[in-house]
Design a protein around this motif. Structure first.
Motif, PDB file in Angstrom:
ATOM      1  N   ILE A  82       0.848  -1.194   0.000  1.00 43.36           N
ATOM      2  CA  ILE A  82       0.000   0.000   0.000  1.00 43.36           C
ATOM      3  C   ILE A  82       0.881   1.241   0.000  1.00 43.36           C
ATOM      4  CG2 ILE A  82      -0.240   0.167   2.520  1.00 43.36           C
ATOM      5  CD1 ILE A  82      -3.211   1.010   1.963  1.00 43.36           C
ATOM      6  N   ASP A  83       0.419   2.263  -0.682  1.00 44.74           N
ATOM      7  CA  ASP A  83       1.155   3.530  -0.716  1.00 44.74           C
ATOM      8  C   ASP A  83       0.701   4.409   0.439  1.00 44.74           C
ATOM      9  OD1 ASP A  83       2.592   2.953  -3.067  1.00 44.74           O
ATOM     10  OD2 ASP A  83       0.919   3.595  -4.319  1.00 44.74           O
ATOM     11  N   TYR A  84       1.652   4.814   1.268  1.00 43.44           N
ATOM     12  CA  TYR A  84       1.379   5.742   2.358  1.00 43.44           C
ATOM     13  C   TYR A  84       1.733   7.136   1.896  1.00 43.44           C
ATOM     14  CZ  TYR A  84       0.886   1.754   5.478  1.00 43.44           C
ATOM     15  OH  TYR A  84       0.462   0.592   6.082  1.00 43.44           O
ATOM     16  N   PRO A  85       1.090   8.175   2.409  1.00 42.40           N
ATOM     17  CA  PRO A  85       0.041   8.133   3.418  1.00 42.40           C
ATOM     18  C   PRO A  85      -1.251   7.539   2.863  1.00 42.40           C
ATOM     19  CG  PRO A  85       0.355  10.380   2.658  1.00 42.40           C
ATOM     20  CD  PRO A  85       1.409   9.543   2.003  1.00 42.40           C
ATOM     21  N   ALA A  86      -2.013   6.918   3.781  1.00 45.05           N
ATOM     22  CA  ALA A  86      -3.266   6.266   3.406  1.00 45.05           C
ATOM     23  C   ALA A  86      -4.301   6.491   4.493  1.00 45.05           C
ATOM     24  CB  ALA A  86      -3.038   4.777   3.202  1.00 45.05           C
ATOM     25  N   GLY A  87      -5.535   6.657   4.086  1.00 43.47           N
ATOM     26  CA  GLY A  87      -6.639   6.811   5.024  1.00 43.47           C
ATOM     27  C   GLY A  87      -7.197   5.454   5.424  1.00 43.47           C
ATOM     28  N   ARG A  88      -8.079   5.482   6.404  1.00 44.50           N
ATOM     29  CA  ARG A  88      -8.678   4.235   6.895  1.00 44.50           C
ATOM     30  C   ARG A  88      -9.371   3.476   5.764  1.00 44.50           C
ATOM     31  NH1 ARG A  88     -13.226   4.782  11.272  1.00 44.50           N
ATOM     32  NH2 ARG A  88     -14.324   5.531   9.443  1.00 44.50           N
ATOM     33  N   ALA A  89     -10.156   4.163   4.942  1.00 44.05           N
ATOM     34  CA  ALA A  89     -10.870   3.485   3.853  1.00 44.05           C
ATOM     35  C   ALA A  89      -9.895   2.835   2.882  1.00 44.05           C
ATOM     36  CB  ALA A  89     -11.785   4.468   3.127  1.00 44.05           C
ATOM     37  N   ASP A  90      -8.769   3.503   2.613  1.00 42.70           N
ATOM     38  CA  ASP A  90      -7.745   2.934   1.725  1.00 42.70           C
ATOM     39  C   ASP A  90      -7.152   1.663   2.328  1.00 42.70           C
ATOM     40  OD1 ASP A  90      -7.955   5.158  -0.060  1.00 42.70           O
ATOM     41  OD2 ASP A  90      -6.602   6.293   1.236  1.00 42.70           O
ATOM     42  N   LEU A  91      -6.892   1.693   3.626  1.00 41.58           N
ATOM     43  CA  LEU A  91      -6.323   0.532   4.310  1.00 41.58           C
ATOM     44  C   LEU A  91      -7.286  -0.651   4.256  1.00 41.58           C
ATOM     45  CD1 LEU A  91      -4.929   2.374   7.458  1.00 41.58           C
ATOM     46  CD2 LEU A  91      -3.582   1.510   5.531  1.00 41.58           C
ATOM     47  N   VAL A  92      -8.562  -0.387   4.535  1.00 40.81           N
ATOM     48  CA  VAL A  92      -9.563  -1.456   4.528  1.00 40.81           C
ATOM     49  C   VAL A  92      -9.687  -2.052   3.131  1.00 40.81           C
ATOM     50  CG1 VAL A  92     -12.030  -1.959   4.829  1.00 40.81           C
ATOM     51  CG2 VAL A  92     -10.832  -0.535   6.506  1.00 40.81           C
ATOM     52  N   GLU A  93      -9.784  -1.201   2.128  1.00 42.98           N
ATOM     53  CA  GLU A  93      -9.945  -1.700   0.760  1.00 42.98           C
ATOM     54  C   GLU A  93      -8.720  -2.489   0.301  1.00 42.98           C
ATOM     55  OE1 GLU A  93     -11.523  -2.882  -2.586  1.00 42.98           O
ATOM     56  OE2 GLU A  93     -12.621  -1.863  -0.989  1.00 42.98           O
ATOM     57  N   HIS A  94      -7.534  -2.006   0.636  1.00 46.14           N
ATOM     58  CA  HIS A  94      -6.307  -2.712   0.251  1.00 46.14           C
ATOM     59  C   HIS A  94      -6.251  -4.080   0.926  1.00 46.14           C
ATOM     60  CE1 HIS A  94      -2.197  -2.796  -1.369  1.00 46.14           C
ATOM     61  NE2 HIS A  94      -1.898  -3.466  -0.261  1.00 46.14           N
ATOM     62  N   ALA A  95      -6.548  -4.101   2.214  1.00 46.59           N
ATOM     63  CA  ALA A  95      -6.529  -5.375   2.944  1.00 46.59           C
ATOM     64  C   ALA A  95      -7.566  -6.335   2.369  1.00 46.59           C
ATOM     65  CB  ALA A  95      -6.783  -5.133   4.432  1.00 46.59           C
ATOM     66  N   ARG A  96      -8.757  -5.833   2.060  1.00 48.68           N
ATOM     67  CA  ARG A  96      -9.818  -6.674   1.494  1.00 48.68           C
ATOM     68  C   ARG A  96      -9.358  -7.276   0.158  1.00 48.68           C
ATOM     69  NH1 ARG A  96     -14.016  -3.324   1.834  1.00 48.68           N
ATOM     70  NH2 ARG A  96     -14.796  -4.324   3.708  1.00 48.68           N
ATOM     71  N   SER A  97      -8.733  -6.468  -0.673  1.00 53.46           N
ATOM     72  CA  SER A  97      -8.302  -6.952  -1.989  1.00 53.46           C
ATOM     73  C   SER A  97      -7.100  -7.896  -1.900  1.00 53.46           C
ATOM     74  CB  SER A  97      -7.989  -5.778  -2.915  1.00 53.46           C
ATOM     75  OG  SER A  97      -6.827  -5.097  -2.489  1.00 53.46           O
ATOM     76  N   HIS A  98      -6.485  -7.956  -0.719  1.00 50.62           N
ATOM     77  CA  HIS A  98      -5.356  -8.860  -0.510  1.00 50.62           C
ATOM     78  C   HIS A  98      -5.719 -10.026   0.410  1.00 50.62           C
ATOM     79  CE1 HIS A  98      -3.192  -5.583  -2.401  1.00 50.62           C
ATOM     80  NE2 HIS A  98      -2.238  -6.454  -2.642  1.00 50.62           N
ATOM     81  N   GLY A  99      -7.007 -10.346   0.472  1.00 54.19           N
ATOM     82  CA  GLY A  99      -7.452 -11.559   1.146  1.00 54.19           C
ATOM     83  C   GLY A  99      -7.553 -11.502   2.653  1.00 54.19           C
ATOM     84  N   ALA A 100      -7.672 -10.309   3.214  1.00 52.74           N
ATOM     85  CA  ALA A 100      -7.778 -10.202   4.675  1.00 52.74           C
ATOM     86  C   ALA A 100      -9.076 -10.843   5.163  1.00 52.74           C
ATOM     87  CB  ALA A 100      -7.735  -8.740   5.098  1.00 52.74           C
ATOM     88  N   ASP A 101      -8.999 -11.468   6.336  1.00 58.93           N
ATOM     89  CA  ASP A 101     -10.194 -12.077   6.913  1.00 58.93           C
ATOM     90  C   ASP A 101     -11.013 -11.027   7.674  1.00 58.93           C
ATOM     91  OD1 ASP A 101      -8.940 -11.688   9.397  1.00 58.93           O
ATOM     92  OD2 ASP A 101      -8.299 -13.768   9.546  1.00 58.93           O
ATOM     93  N   ASP A 102     -12.147 -11.461   8.203  1.00 53.97           N
ATOM     94  CA  ASP A 102     -13.054 -10.535   8.874  1.00 53.97           C
ATOM     95  C   ASP A 102     -12.426  -9.878  10.099  1.00 53.97           C
ATOM     96  OD1 ASP A 102     -15.016 -10.991   6.995  1.00 53.97           O
ATOM     97  OD2 ASP A 102     -16.089 -12.463   8.213  1.00 53.97           O
TER      98      ASP A 102
END
Length: 64
Positions: A17-37
């Motif tokens: 992920i490219d920083y700086p990043a907001g919360r929504a960016d972090l969530v979306e990046h994690a989701r697209s990289h297979g993060a669990d609930d």
């Protein structure tokens, strides 16, 4: 909420992920990289601000 993910697990899903990043960016990046609930719900619960790097994210997660 379930147990918080450990910092290594969390950063695994945020790799590239490219920083700086907001919360929504972090969530979306994690989701697209297979993060669990657990990872997604933890990221969704951190303050909605701009994070300048992985240490800032880890610090915010530790305070949730």
């Amino acid at each position: 909420m379930s147990d918080k993910p450990n910092p290594i697990q969390l950063q695994k899903h945020l790799g590239g992920i490219d920083y700086p990043a907001g919360r929504a960016d972090l969530v979306e990046h994690a989701r697209s990289h297979g993060a669990d609930d657990d990872v997604l719900s933890t990221l969704e619960s951190i303050p909605d601000r701009t994070y300048d790097g992985p240490n800032a994210v880890s610090q915010a997660v530790s305070q949730v």
